[in-house]
Design a protein around this motif. Sequence first.
Motif, short mmCIF file in Angstrom:
data_model
loop_
_atom_site.label_atom_id
_atom_site.label_comp_id
_atom_site.label_asym_id
_atom_site.label_seq_id
_atom_site.Cartn_x
_atom_site.Cartn_y
_atom_site.Cartn_z
N GLU A 7 3.53 -2.43 4.53
CA GLU A 7 3.59 -3.88 4.30
C GLU A 7 2.25 -4.50 4.72
O GLU A 7 1.54 -3.93 5.56
CB GLU A 7 4.71 -4.49 5.16
CG GLU A 7 6.09 -3.98 4.83
CD GLU A 7 6.62 -4.55 3.52
OE1 GLU A 7 6.45 -5.76 3.30
OE2 GLU A 7 7.21 -3.79 2.73
N PRO A 8 1.94 -5.70 4.20
CA PRO A 8 0.66 -6.34 4.56
C PRO A 8 0.44 -6.46 6.07
O PRO A 8 -0.69 -6.32 6.54
CB PRO A 8 0.76 -7.73 3.94
CG PRO A 8 1.73 -7.59 2.84
CD PRO A 8 2.68 -6.50 3.21
N ILE A 16 -3.27 -5.72 6.57
CA ILE A 16 -4.14 -6.89 6.33
C ILE A 16 -4.93 -7.28 7.61
O ILE A 16 -6.14 -7.53 7.51
CB ILE A 16 -3.34 -8.10 5.77
CG1 ILE A 16 -2.86 -7.82 4.34
CG2 ILE A 16 -4.17 -9.38 5.81
CD1 ILE A 16 -3.91 -7.92 3.25
N PRO A 17 -4.30 -7.26 8.81
CA PRO A 17 -5.09 -7.58 10.00
C PRO A 17 -6.27 -6.61 10.19
O PRO A 17 -7.36 -7.03 10.57
CB PRO A 17 -4.07 -7.45 11.14
CG PRO A 17 -2.75 -7.69 10.49
CD PRO A 17 -2.86 -7.10 9.12
N VAL A 18 -6.05 -5.32 9.90
CA VAL A 18 -7.15 -4.34 10.01
C VAL A 18 -8.21 -4.65 8.95
O VAL A 18 -9.41 -4.62 9.21
CB VAL A 18 -6.63 -2.89 9.83
CG1 VAL A 18 -7.77 -1.89 9.88
CG2 VAL A 18 -5.58 -2.58 10.89
N ALA A 19 -7.74 -4.98 7.75
CA ALA A 19 -8.67 -5.30 6.66
C ALA A 19 -9.50 -6.53 7.03
O ALA A 19 -10.70 -6.59 6.76
CB ALA A 19 -7.89 -5.55 5.37
N GLU A 20 -8.85 -7.51 7.67
CA GLU A 20 -9.56 -8.74 8.09
C GLU A 20 -10.63 -8.40 9.12
O GLU A 20 -11.74 -8.91 9.06
CB GLU A 20 -8.58 -9.74 8.73
CG GLU A 20 -7.62 -10.40 7.78
CD GLU A 20 -8.16 -11.72 7.24
OE1 GLU A 20 -9.34 -12.02 7.48
OE2 GLU A 20 -7.40 -12.41 6.55
N ALA A 21 -10.26 -7.53 10.06
CA ALA A 21 -11.16 -7.23 11.17
C ALA A 21 -12.35 -6.40 10.72
O ALA A 21 -13.38 -6.36 11.40
CB ALA A 21 -10.39 -6.50 12.27
N TRP A 30 0.86 -1.20 0.00
CA TRP A 30 0.00 0.00 0.00
C TRP A 30 0.88 1.24 0.00
O TRP A 30 1.65 1.46 0.92
CB TRP A 30 -0.90 -0.05 1.22
CG TRP A 30 -1.81 1.13 1.38
CD1 TRP A 30 -2.04 2.16 0.52
CD2 TRP A 30 -2.64 1.37 2.53
NE1 TRP A 30 -2.96 3.03 1.04
CE2 TRP A 30 -3.34 2.57 2.27
CE3 TRP A 30 -2.87 0.71 3.74
CZ2 TRP A 30 -4.25 3.11 3.19
CZ3 TRP A 30 -3.77 1.24 4.65
CH2 TRP A 30 -4.45 2.43 4.36
N GLN A 31 0.73 2.02 -1.05
CA GLN A 31 1.50 3.26 -1.14
C GLN A 31 0.60 4.39 -0.64
O GLN A 31 -0.22 4.93 -1.39
CB GLN A 31 1.93 3.52 -2.58
CG GLN A 31 2.98 4.58 -2.68
CD GLN A 31 3.48 4.76 -4.10
OE1 GLN A 31 2.81 4.38 -5.07
NE2 GLN A 31 4.63 5.35 -4.26
N ASN A 32 0.74 4.69 0.66
CA ASN A 32 -0.14 5.67 1.29
C ASN A 32 0.50 7.06 1.19
O ASN A 32 1.67 7.22 1.53
CB ASN A 32 -0.33 5.26 2.76
CG ASN A 32 -1.25 6.20 3.50
OD1 ASN A 32 -0.84 7.26 3.93
ND2 ASN A 32 -2.49 5.79 3.64
N ILE A 73 -2.73 -16.55 -5.64
CA ILE A 73 -3.31 -15.37 -4.98
C ILE A 73 -3.86 -15.74 -3.60
O ILE A 73 -4.57 -16.74 -3.45
CB ILE A 73 -4.43 -14.76 -5.86
CG1 ILE A 73 -3.86 -14.36 -7.22
CG2 ILE A 73 -5.10 -13.59 -5.16
CD1 ILE A 73 -4.84 -13.70 -8.17
N ASN A 74 -3.51 -14.94 -2.59
CA ASN A 74 -3.99 -15.18 -1.22
C ASN A 74 -5.47 -14.84 -1.11
O ASN A 74 -5.88 -13.72 -1.42
CB ASN A 74 -3.20 -14.32 -0.23
CG ASN A 74 -1.75 -14.74 -0.14
OD1 ASN A 74 -1.43 -15.82 0.36
ND2 ASN A 74 -0.85 -13.91 -0.66
N LEU A 75 -6.25 -15.80 -0.66
CA LEU A 75 -7.68 -15.58 -0.47
C LEU A 75 -7.94 -15.60 1.04
O LEU A 75 -7.68 -16.60 1.71
CB LEU A 75 -8.46 -16.70 -1.16
CG LEU A 75 -9.96 -16.52 -1.29
CD1 LEU A 75 -10.29 -15.43 -2.32
CD2 LEU A 75 -10.63 -17.82 -1.72
N SER A 76 -8.44 -14.48 1.56
CA SER A 76 -8.63 -14.40 3.02
C SER A 76 -9.79 -15.30 3.47
O SER A 76 -10.67 -15.65 2.67
CB SER A 76 -8.93 -12.96 3.41
OG SER A 76 -10.19 -12.59 2.88
#
Length: 276
Positions: free
Chosen positions: A57-58, A62-67, A48-50, A103-106
């Motif tokens: 980095e993931p 990614i943990p926030v995205a998961e939650a 993610w280029q913020n 591809i990673n599938l959550s």
Amino acid sequence: MHEEATRRLEIAAALRDAIDHDELVVYFQPIVDVSSGRTLGAETLVRWQNPERGWLEPSEFIPVAEATSLVVPLGRWVLLDACRKVQEWKERGIAADSFYISINLSAHHLQDPDVVHDVTAALELSGLSAAALVLEVTESALIEDLTKAGSTLATLKCLGLRIAVDDFGTGYSSLSYLSNFPIDVIKLDKSFIDGVATTAEGETMARAVLALAHTLGLTAIAEGVEDAEQARTLEHLGCHIAQGFFFARPMPAGEMAALLEHQSRIFGKRVSHTRS
Ligand code: C2E
Ligand code: MG
Ligand code: MG
């Protein structure tokens, strides 16, 4: 705790915008035939280029995205973007016919009612053949809802793609899912690879997991290979496909395309790789 909660809320809000404003970038890490060094496929790893925080980095989002369930639109975006890029490489003739994208599938996405539609749409919109797609799911995603996960995976498999179990060996589930679910690939977690060349126990553990994979007719891929000694030992143990910093770090699409172009000149375009 309050600061951490605020930070997570900020990240969640910004991530929602990032998906809509193309701030996410898919990186690719080669998956390699250990003996020849040829790239057989690649795993997509999102970055993610913020504008304010720089490159993330993931592990930072990614943990926030998961939650927050944002991992579903994120996953949808990664699927389409990656399938499009790989199809373009195939059309340009730089990726072999057998080249695949993993591809990673959550866990969230696997349980989403639209997951089959999302995968089908990515394949149709990109023109990529399902045979060139591998979906990585973790053990914990599988055991969260065994019946539902099993039937979703079976439907996905019918499209013609392959299923990999990511971080294999880190879950604490029973192994019965390996024979009950339509799984093609297991990705041996880095924790099995770390000691493979330096301790007798490390080698014994890797040998046992590889024997299990081979007995079940599954392809084994070693993750997190960091040195030549590990690569050599894995080959010796019958693991011929690997991924890790020793071979290549995750790289942006342009670099991945250049690497494939270079390899297509060395190895030719067609390759059929059936070894597991
Ligand atoms: P993963 O799917 O198990 O990906 C492998 C991770 O190991 C990647 O970290 C990769 O950069 C790193 N890695 C590869 N080779 C080596 C090595 O030799 N040594 C070491 N120390 N590390 C190595 P990354 O890119 O930070 O991704 C971390 C995790 O974030 C991934 O683990 C995956 O679970 C998740 N992730 C990444 N992209 C996505 C995505 O698009 N969707 C979802 N749902 N999750 C993602
Ligand atoms: Mg993965
Ligand atoms: Mg992994």
